[in-house]
Design an enzyme around this catalytic site. Structure first.
Site, PDB file in Angstrom:
ATOM      1  N   ASP A  44       1.183  -1.285  -0.068  1.00  0.00           N
ATOM      2  CA  ASP A  44      -0.112   0.249   0.272  1.00  0.00           C
ATOM      3  C   ASP A  44       0.763   1.230   0.534  1.00  0.00           C
ATOM      4  O   ASP A  44       1.835   1.388   0.588  1.00  0.00           O
ATOM      5  CB  ASP A  44      -0.683   0.007   1.113  1.00  0.00           C
ATOM      6  N   GLU A 276     -11.551  -1.374   1.520  1.00  0.00           N
ATOM      7  CA  GLU A 276     -10.155  -0.573   1.786  1.00  0.00           C
ATOM      8  C   GLU A 276      -9.799   0.495   1.524  1.00  0.00           C
ATOM      9  O   GLU A 276     -10.076   0.772   0.275  1.00  0.00           O
ATOM     10  CB  GLU A 276      -9.252  -1.484   1.877  1.00  0.00           C
TER      11      GLU A 276
END
Length: 413
Positions: A44, A276
């Site tokens: 990420d 998410e």
């Protein structure tokens, strides 16, 4: 059924996901993809930005942040070892690793999970990183709390460094009222704070991933969650195990350390269990709400793509929202490599960055772990539709403007 009135991503809408639509597909990544660091997994990723979502450079340097872990840790075990690392680059793609952002003393729990990093409004070089302070035990995630840590950024002709980030402040966590907590489901999700100013009211808010507050598996899926599906469509009983939501909190203090939870903006009860890294773009009078999800987290009876999903509101941040492209899918993996990339993040300039997740070797069928940045893709937002139009280099994440500061180099000590 719930004690709030959120927009719903329905099963009927999710059934429209088309994995073969080239206007919503990533380019295929081959097995010979470049690796940014041979000693680190990274996943990420987000840019240094202002509070309005625009990536910024500092004294000529582009800066990004990634979750990182040593490559000697097995790929599937990396999450419990995650730290936030930072990289800097002059051209927005030749990234130099600077190290961990947070000092060892900053996080009171065991792992640092995703969030976002902003230049403090009105400051010269103060930086605030909002992240998920995560505690693992033998059963998995025991605690997940939105937190903030603060410090300062410095730069000279050789690179970028940070000072501070030696302590953190817990901001908010799942309450069991709007957002599912550990007691209701030991497979809960609560993470990824994204802080922004809402242009409609000038207030500061944070988006985050969550689940609907319900004891896992105890509530039935209603007609509002199913939507207008074909006759004789069967909804599997276990579909109610999936209860993703996108949450929102309102900031109560000028230093962005006091917050109150508000009801979720969007729910996917009976559709998916994870939405998410939510983030938002305000463009042409519309509010675009983005998130990421996996095919593997869809509820029974549904299938989708690993990638970026989006929803649009004509009435501001609080909705109601409709899925972009009818289904919600904005940018997924190609049919030939469905799991090739993940953690897509679309910036105000329309560029979408992500990381290489898992590539399937077409010859051997083996899975090749990525842990490096994927090619950047431009996505055009046109009302309620989106179109992938251009592909850039691996890890191309340029700033939109230079943070207003004297350009003189800082002194190293």
């Amino acid at each position: 059924m719930f004690n709030f009135n959120a927009s719903r991503w329905t099963r009927a809408q999710a059934m429209k996901v088309n994995k073969f639509d080239l206007t919503t597909s990533m380019p295929e990544i081959g097995t010979d993809f470049p690796i940014m660091r041979d000693d680190l997994w990274l996943w990420d990723t987000w840019p240094l930005r202002d509070i309005n979502g625009n990536p910024v450079s500092f004294k000529g340097w582009n800066v990004i942040f990634s979750l990182v872990a040593d490559r000697n840790i097995p790929w599937n075990d990396r999450h419990s070892h995650a730290r936030i690392g930072y990289f800097y680059s002059k051209d927005g793609k030749s990234w130099v690793y600077g190290g961990h952002l947070l000092q060892e003393s900053a996080n009171t729990r065991t792992a640092e999970w995703s969030g976002g990093t902003i230049m403090a409004p009105g400051s010269r070089n103060q930086v605030e990183t909002f992240f998920t302070s995560t505690l693992f035990d033998k059963n998995g995630v025991r605690e997940a709390v939105a937190a903030v840590t603060k410090g300062r950024i410095y730069a000279d002709s050789e690179g970028v460094w940070f000072k501070g980030f030696d302590q953190s402040t817990d901001l908010f966590q799942a309450d069991g009222l709007f957002y599912q907590n550990y007691a209701e489901n030991n497979l809960w999700n609560f993470r990824d704070p994204h802080v922004f100013i809402n242009p409609e009211d000038g207030e500061t808010y944070a988006l985050f991933e969550a689940n609907v507050a319900t004891v896992r598996g105890e509530d039935d899926i209603g007609e509002d969650e199913i939507g207008p599906v074909p006759a004789n469509t069967v909804v599997p009983k276990d579909a109610n195990l999936c209860s993703a939501s996108i949450g929102i909190a309102r900031c109560l203090s000028p230093d962005r350390t006091e917050w109150e939870l508000l009801p979720p903006l969007l729910t996917a009860f009976g559709v998916n269990d994870q939405m998410e890294r939510p983030h938002v773009i305000f463009q042409n009078g519309l509010t675009y709400l983005f998130t990421i999800s996996h095919d593997s987290t869809y509820a029974d009876g549904l299938t989708g793509s690993d990638g970026l999903y989006g929803f649009v509101s004509e009435n501001g941040i609080f909705g109601p929202y409709e899925p972009l492209n009818g289904s919600g899918l904005v940018l997924g993996g190609p049919a030939s490599q469905p799991t090739e990339a993940y953690a897509h993040y679309i910036m105000n300039n329309g560029l979408v960055e992500s990381f290489i997740n898992e590539i399937i070797d077409p010859k051997s069928g083996k899975v090749i772990a990525g842990g490096s940045l994927a090619p950047t893709v431009r996505v055009e937002l046109q009302g309620h539709e989106t179109f992938a139009t251009e592909v850039f280099d691996y890890g191309y994440i340029p700033a939109s403007y230079a943070w207003p500061v004297w350009p003189f180099p800082d002194r190293r000590k």
